[in-house]
Design a protein around this motif. Structure first.
Motif, PDB file in Angstrom:
ATOM      1  N   GLU A  12      -1.547 -14.803 -55.320  1.00  0.00           N
ATOM      2  CA  GLU A  12      -2.902 -14.241 -55.265  1.00  0.00           C
ATOM      3  C   GLU A  12      -3.718 -14.752 -56.461  1.00  0.00           C
ATOM      4  O   GLU A  12      -3.213 -14.803 -57.584  1.00  0.00           O
ATOM      5  N   LYS A  16      -6.818 -21.401 -54.663  1.00  0.00           N
ATOM      6  CA  LYS A  16      -6.656 -22.434 -53.620  1.00  0.00           C
ATOM      7  C   LYS A  16      -7.848 -22.484 -52.665  1.00  0.00           C
ATOM      8  O   LYS A  16      -8.213 -23.566 -52.214  1.00  0.00           O
ATOM      9  N   ARG A  74       0.054 -17.011 -36.130  1.00  0.00           N
ATOM     10  CA  ARG A  74       0.277 -18.454 -36.395  1.00  0.00           C
ATOM     11  C   ARG A  74       0.387 -19.240 -35.091  1.00  0.00           C
ATOM     12  O   ARG A  74      -0.150 -20.331 -34.961  1.00  0.00           O
ATOM     13  N   ARG A  96      -2.961 -21.462 -46.368  1.00  0.00           N
ATOM     14  CA  ARG A  96      -1.671 -20.808 -46.050  1.00  0.00           C
ATOM     15  C   ARG A  96      -1.168 -21.222 -44.665  1.00  0.00           C
ATOM     16  O   ARG A  96      -1.932 -21.379 -43.728  1.00  0.00           O
ATOM     17  N   SER A 101       4.896 -17.124 -45.034  1.00  0.00           N
ATOM     18  CA  SER A 101       5.804 -16.158 -44.414  1.00  0.00           C
ATOM     19  C   SER A 101       7.208 -16.262 -45.010  1.00  0.00           C
ATOM     20  O   SER A 101       7.874 -15.248 -45.234  1.00  0.00           O
ATOM     21  N   GLN A 105       7.375 -12.722 -46.668  1.00  0.00           N
ATOM     22  CA  GLN A 105       8.203 -11.848 -45.842  1.00  0.00           C
ATOM     23  C   GLN A 105       9.695 -12.115 -46.076  1.00  0.00           C
ATOM     24  O   GLN A 105      10.483 -11.193 -46.245  1.00  0.00           O
TER      25      GLN A 105
HETATM   26  P1  TMP Z   1      -5.235 -14.708 -48.431  1.00  0.00           P
HETATM   27  O1  TMP Z   1      -5.448 -13.705 -49.529  1.00  0.00           O
HETATM   28  O2  TMP Z   1      -4.830 -16.052 -48.914  1.00  0.00           O
HETATM   29  O3  TMP Z   1      -6.339 -14.713 -47.416  1.00  0.00           O
HETATM   30  O4  TMP Z   1      -3.913 -14.209 -47.636  1.00  0.00           O
HETATM   31  C1  TMP Z   1      -3.850 -12.963 -47.106  1.00  0.00           C
HETATM   32  C2  TMP Z   1      -2.598 -12.238 -47.528  1.00  0.00           C
HETATM   33  O5  TMP Z   1      -1.588 -12.377 -46.531  1.00  0.00           O
HETATM   34  C3  TMP Z   1      -2.000 -12.727 -48.821  1.00  0.00           C
HETATM   35  O6  TMP Z   1      -1.628 -11.587 -49.565  1.00  0.00           O
HETATM   36  C4  TMP Z   1      -0.747 -13.458 -48.387  1.00  0.00           C
HETATM   37  C5  TMP Z   1      -0.350 -12.757 -47.134  1.00  0.00           C
HETATM   38  N1  TMP Z   1       0.407 -13.558 -46.162  1.00  0.00           N
HETATM   39  C6  TMP Z   1       1.737 -13.222 -45.893  1.00  0.00           C
HETATM   40  O7  TMP Z   1       2.274 -12.269 -46.462  1.00  0.00           O
HETATM   41  N2  TMP Z   1       2.408 -13.958 -44.965  1.00  0.00           N
HETATM   42  C7  TMP Z   1       1.845 -14.991 -44.284  1.00  0.00           C
HETATM   43  O8  TMP Z   1       2.503 -15.628 -43.452  1.00  0.00           O
HETATM   44  C8  TMP Z   1       0.457 -15.324 -44.582  1.00  0.00           C
HETATM   45  C9  TMP Z   1      -0.200 -16.455 -43.873  1.00  0.00           C
HETATM   46  C10 TMP Z   1      -0.211 -14.584 -45.525  1.00  0.00           C
END
Ligand code: TMP
Length: 211
Positions: A12, A16, A74, A96, A101, A105
C-alpha cells in the motif's frame, strides 16, 4: 505480434498508480497503443466485484470468499479486457494482477501459496504477465504516505495491522525469488521521475525480446 502484458505490484502506498500514469503518457507520446487497467476491476462486472471486496463494512468476509472473489474478478477482466487488447498487439499496463492474490491471500492471509495459485490458474489458465514491476517501498513508508495524503480513500485492507503489510512485503520478495525472470524489483523510495525511467527501460527491454 501479440501485445505485451505488464503488471505492477507493490504494498500500500508504493506509488505504483502514479508511476503507471507517467509510463502511459510516455508510451502514448511514442504512438503506442496502450491499455491501462486495474485489479480488482477493469471490466463492468469486475468493478462490481471490487466494490464488494473493498467495502469497509464487510468485516465478516471469509478469507476464502475474498480469494475466490478476486479470482472471479480476474477471470472476467482477463477475458473481456486484457486478452482482446493483447490480441490486437497493444501494451497492457495492469495495476495489480495474480501476484497480489498469491501474496495477499496466499501468504499474508495464510490461505497457502499453492492453494491460491491453483484457483488462480483456473481463472487465468496460462496468462501470466510478460513482465511484472514490483515497486519496492517498505510497508511503513508506504502506509505513512497513504495516511498522510488525501489522494485516495483509505480502504478496508489499508486498515489491517502493520505486521500484515510486512508479511505482504516479505511475500513479494519471496515471489521475486520464485519468478526472477518475470518479476523485476524497482527501488520505489526515490523520486517518481527516477522510478519511471527505470520502468520505461524495463518495458522497452521486454518489448525488444518479446516474440
Ligand atoms: P489497490 O489499493 O491497489 O487498488 O488494491 C486494492 C486492494 O486489494 C489492495 O489492498 C490489495 C488488495 N488485493 C488483494 O488482496 N488481492 C488481489 O488479488 C488484488 C488484485 C488486490
Amino acid at each position: 505480434m501479440a501485445g505485451l502484458f505488464v503488471s505492477f505490484e507493490g504494498t500500500e502506498g508504493s506509488g505504483k498508480t502514479s508511476v503507471i500514469k507517467e509510463v502511459v503518457a510516455h508510451f502514448q507520446k511514442q504512438g503506442k497503443q496502450v491499455v491501462v487497467t486495474r485489479e480488482p476491476g477493469g471490466s463492468r462486472i469486475s468493478e462490481k466485484i471490487r466494490t464488494i471486496i473493498l467495502d469497509k463494512s464487510h468485516t465478516e468476509m471469509d478469507a476464502r470468499c475474498e480469494a475466490l472473489l478476486f479470482a472471479a474478478s480476474r477471470r472476467q477482466h482477463l477475458v473481456e479486457t486484457i486478452n482482446p487488447a493483447l490480441q490486437l498487439g497493444k501494451l497492457v499496463l495492469c495495476d495489480r494482477f495474480v501476484d497480489s492474490s498469491l501474496v495477499y491471500q496466499g501468504i499474508a492471509r495464510g490461505l497457502g501459496f499453492d492453494e491460491v495459485l491453483e484457483i488462480n490458474k483456473y481463472a487465468i489458465e496460462d496468462t501470466f504477465p510478460n513482465l511484472t514491476i514490483f515497486v519496492n517501498v517498505r510497508p511503513e513508508v508506504g502506509l505513512a504516505r497513504v495516511f498522510a495524503s488525501n489522494l485516495r480513500e483509505v480502504n478496508r485492507l489499508d486498515l489491517e495491522q502493520l505486521n500484515f503489510h510486512q508479511r505482504i512485503y516479505d511475500g513479494y520478495l519471496e515471489l521475486i525469488q520464485l519468478f526472477p525472470h518475470r518479476i523485476k524489483n524497482v527501488v520505489g523510495e526515490r523520486s517518481i521521475k527516477e522510478v519511471v525511467q527505470d520502468v520505461i527501460l524495463l518495458i522497452e527491454q521486454a518489448w525488444a525480446t518479446h516474440e
